[in-house]
Design a protein around this motif. Sequence first.
Motif, mmCIF file in Angstrom:
data_model
loop_
_atom_site.group_PDB
_atom_site.id
_atom_site.type_symbol
_atom_site.label_atom_id
_atom_site.label_comp_id
_atom_site.label_asym_id
_atom_site.label_seq_id
_atom_site.Cartn_x
_atom_site.Cartn_y
_atom_site.Cartn_z
ATOM 1 N N GLY A 1 -1.177 -4.622 3.343
ATOM 2 C CA GLY A 1 0.116 -4.515 2.691
ATOM 3 C C GLY A 1 0.462 -5.750 1.882
ATOM 4 O O GLY A 1 0.981 -5.660 0.766
ATOM 5 N N VAL A 2 0.168 -6.917 2.451
ATOM 6 C CA VAL A 2 0.420 -8.172 1.741
ATOM 7 C C VAL A 2 -0.467 -8.278 0.509
ATOM 8 O O VAL A 2 -0.017 -8.661 -0.577
ATOM 9 N N GLU A 3 -1.738 -7.936 0.662
ATOM 10 C CA GLU A 3 -2.688 -8.019 -0.455
ATOM 11 C C GLU A 3 -2.322 -7.059 -1.580
ATOM 12 O O GLU A 3 -2.597 -7.324 -2.757
ATOM 13 N N ALA A 4 -1.687 -5.958 -1.230
ATOM 14 C CA ALA A 4 -1.388 -4.930 -2.235
ATOM 15 C C ALA A 4 -0.352 -5.371 -3.251
ATOM 16 O O ALA A 4 -0.399 -4.961 -4.413
ATOM 17 N N TRP A 5 0.582 -6.217 -2.851
ATOM 18 C CA TRP A 5 1.753 -6.529 -3.676
ATOM 19 C C TRP A 5 1.350 -7.029 -5.068
ATOM 20 O O TRP A 5 0.715 -8.066 -5.219
ATOM 21 N N ALA B 1 -6.245 3.113 4.843
ATOM 22 C CA ALA B 1 -5.033 3.361 4.061
ATOM 23 C C ALA B 1 -3.920 2.426 4.533
ATOM 24 O O ALA B 1 -3.972 1.875 5.632
ATOM 25 N N THR B 2 -2.905 2.253 3.714
ATOM 26 C CA THR B 2 -1.819 1.329 4.031
ATOM 27 C C THR B 2 -0.545 2.059 4.439
ATOM 28 O O THR B 2 0.348 1.456 5.037
ATOM 29 N N ALA B 3 -0.440 3.337 4.143
ATOM 30 C CA ALA B 3 0.708 4.130 4.599
ATOM 31 C C ALA B 3 0.310 5.591 4.648
ATOM 32 O O ALA B 3 -0.595 6.041 3.929
ATOM 33 N N SER B 4 1.023 6.343 5.510
ATOM 34 C CA SER B 4 0.719 7.757 5.668
ATOM 35 C C SER B 4 1.958 8.491 6.165
ATOM 36 O O SER B 4 3.034 7.902 6.336
ATOM 37 N N TYR B 5 1.783 9.781 6.424
ATOM 38 C CA TYR B 5 2.887 10.652 6.818
ATOM 39 C C TYR B 5 2.326 11.837 7.587
ATOM 40 O O TYR B 5 1.213 12.298 7.321
ATOM 41 N N GLY B 6 3.096 12.326 8.559
ATOM 42 C CA GLY B 6 2.711 13.533 9.271
ATOM 43 C C GLY B 6 3.906 14.092 10.016
ATOM 44 O O GLY B 6 4.889 13.384 10.268
ATOM 45 N N THR B 7 3.841 15.371 10.381
ATOM 46 C CA THR B 7 4.944 16.002 11.079
ATOM 47 C C THR B 7 4.737 15.943 12.591
ATOM 48 O O THR B 7 3.618 16.037 13.088
ATOM 49 N N ASP C 1 2.738 0.012 6.200
ATOM 50 C CA ASP C 1 3.466 -1.194 5.800
ATOM 51 C C ASP C 1 4.504 -0.824 4.759
ATOM 52 O O ASP C 1 4.151 -0.467 3.629
ATOM 53 N N PRO C 2 5.775 -0.880 5.086
ATOM 54 C CA PRO C 2 6.805 -0.444 4.139
ATOM 55 C C PRO C 2 6.863 -1.261 2.864
ATOM 56 O O PRO C 2 7.325 -0.772 1.829
ATOM 57 N N LEU C 3 6.395 -2.504 2.896
ATOM 58 C CA LEU C 3 6.502 -3.379 1.727
ATOM 59 C C LEU C 3 5.282 -3.329 0.808
ATOM 60 O O LEU C 3 5.243 -4.056 -0.193
ATOM 61 N N ALA C 4 4.296 -2.509 1.112
ATOM 62 C CA ALA C 4 3.156 -2.384 0.204
ATOM 63 C C ALA C 4 3.647 -1.885 -1.151
ATOM 64 O O ALA C 4 4.328 -0.873 -1.235
ATOM 65 N N ALA C 5 3.311 -2.618 -2.213
ATOM 66 C CA ALA C 5 3.772 -2.239 -3.556
ATOM 67 C C ALA C 5 2.757 -2.715 -4.581
ATOM 68 O O ALA C 5 2.968 -3.701 -5.287
ATOM 69 N N PRO C 6 1.631 -2.025 -4.709
ATOM 70 C CA PRO C 6 0.575 -2.499 -5.608
ATOM 71 C C PRO C 6 0.956 -2.501 -7.080
ATOM 72 O O PRO C 6 0.358 -3.243 -7.866
ATOM 73 N N PRO D 1 -6.213 -1.840 -1.265
ATOM 74 C CA PRO D 1 -4.980 -2.280 -0.601
ATOM 75 C C PRO D 1 -3.755 -1.573 -1.192
ATOM 76 O O PRO D 1 -3.589 -1.514 -2.405
ATOM 77 N N GLY D 2 -2.945 -1.014 -0.311
ATOM 78 C CA GLY D 2 -1.784 -0.260 -0.763
ATOM 79 C C GLY D 2 -2.017 1.232 -0.875
ATOM 80 O O GLY D 2 -1.109 1.972 -1.258
ATOM 81 N N ALA D 3 -3.214 1.714 -0.515
ATOM 82 C CA ALA D 3 -3.527 3.136 -0.640
ATOM 83 C C ALA D 3 -2.634 3.993 0.260
ATOM 84 O O ALA D 3 -2.299 3.609 1.381
ATOM 85 N N LEU D 4 -2.278 5.167 -0.239
ATOM 86 C CA LEU D 4 -1.485 6.150 0.501
ATOM 87 C C LEU D 4 -2.359 7.369 0.775
ATOM 88 O O LEU D 4 -3.111 7.802 -0.103
#
Length: 376
Positions: A204-208, A310-316, A362-367, A280-283
């Motif tokens: 996440g840090v590297e992605a910014w 991956a750096t972030a994901s989602y599921g139900t 990581d909520p702050l990942a922002a490539p 870095p930062g992949a979803l």
Amino acid sequence: MTVDLLVCTAAQLALAMRMHLPYDAAILVSRARLVKLGLISLFISASLWAAPPKPPFYQLNASQLAVVVNRNDPLSAEIARYYAEKHGLKPEQIFQISLPTDRSWISEGELAKAKAELDTALPAHIQALALAWAKPYRVNCLSITYAFTLGYKEGICQSTGKPTPASPYFNHASTQPFSDLDLRPSMMLAANNLAEAKKLIDRGVEAWGSFPAGTAYYLTTSDKTRSVRAPLFPPTQTVARPPIKIESLNSDAISHKKDVLIYQTGLTKVDKLETLRFVPGALADHLTSFGGMLTDSSQMSSLKWLEAGATASYGTVSEPYSYPQKFPNPVVLLYHYLAGATAVEAYWKSVEWPAQGVFIGDPLAAPFRSLSPRKQ
């Protein structure tokens, strides 16, 4: 930073905009119609109008994030300390609440007590939350990220196979969600151990602001039920600004790709993840019923995406049935992420009905966040 013109068919655009038009309709949506509906433009066909409106000027940063620790979970505290160190958060940005650690769920009463303690302590400038644990991940049938963001909603758990409340944050232009909408989008810093958590946070840090030259992969699989998002996938193309590729494929998996920026698919289990390299930062996420059951799923847990790189994901976290609105909209997600949104902003804005879905990473990942003032 500007977002280049991205091609999408009129039918895909309409679906992304929730206009409920037929998948195969040969339609042209007028600009006046979209403006009248108050909709933000997304990927647009050149046949619609010449140039897209400018995206939001994203500005959410580490100083506006609160890390929430479960004081009953030693791993939670360790994850929070490492996160604060790597992202430069101040000690006063770490908040403690009490949750059980012996089960994957909490009751609405346990949520109410913990949320009241947190809400009382949070200062007004905090715009988003990082929940530093993997369990518990749900409040009865609702995800814990939804509950901390929008509160507990009665009645949903009586029949999870119905539509759930629409999120006021869906595809919204806000860059300060608490100030504008009185909500703080949350994401779980979820990991089974400290080593995995550290690798996630480091990515996440590297992605910014890294502007990776990656590829967004969209897979229409042999599982028709779990491929309900396929009509929303953007077509294969190359984008100049930022420089990424988009590949829409008919396949159950990709393998030996070294540039994965986005990976969205629909299966109960995704194979060959060990052969991939995520930037870095992949979803990445897979549409299936129980991916959000992070620690005890009968299907592939969304945690597997983070463990694969991956750096972030989602599921139900409970049976959603095949409503595409309960899962990340590919068009909305990619648009906001390329425009500079953080992972927590882009993912939250991409789900219209998020009550049953848990956001992790990581909520702050922002490539694609520009490190200098963006020229408008």
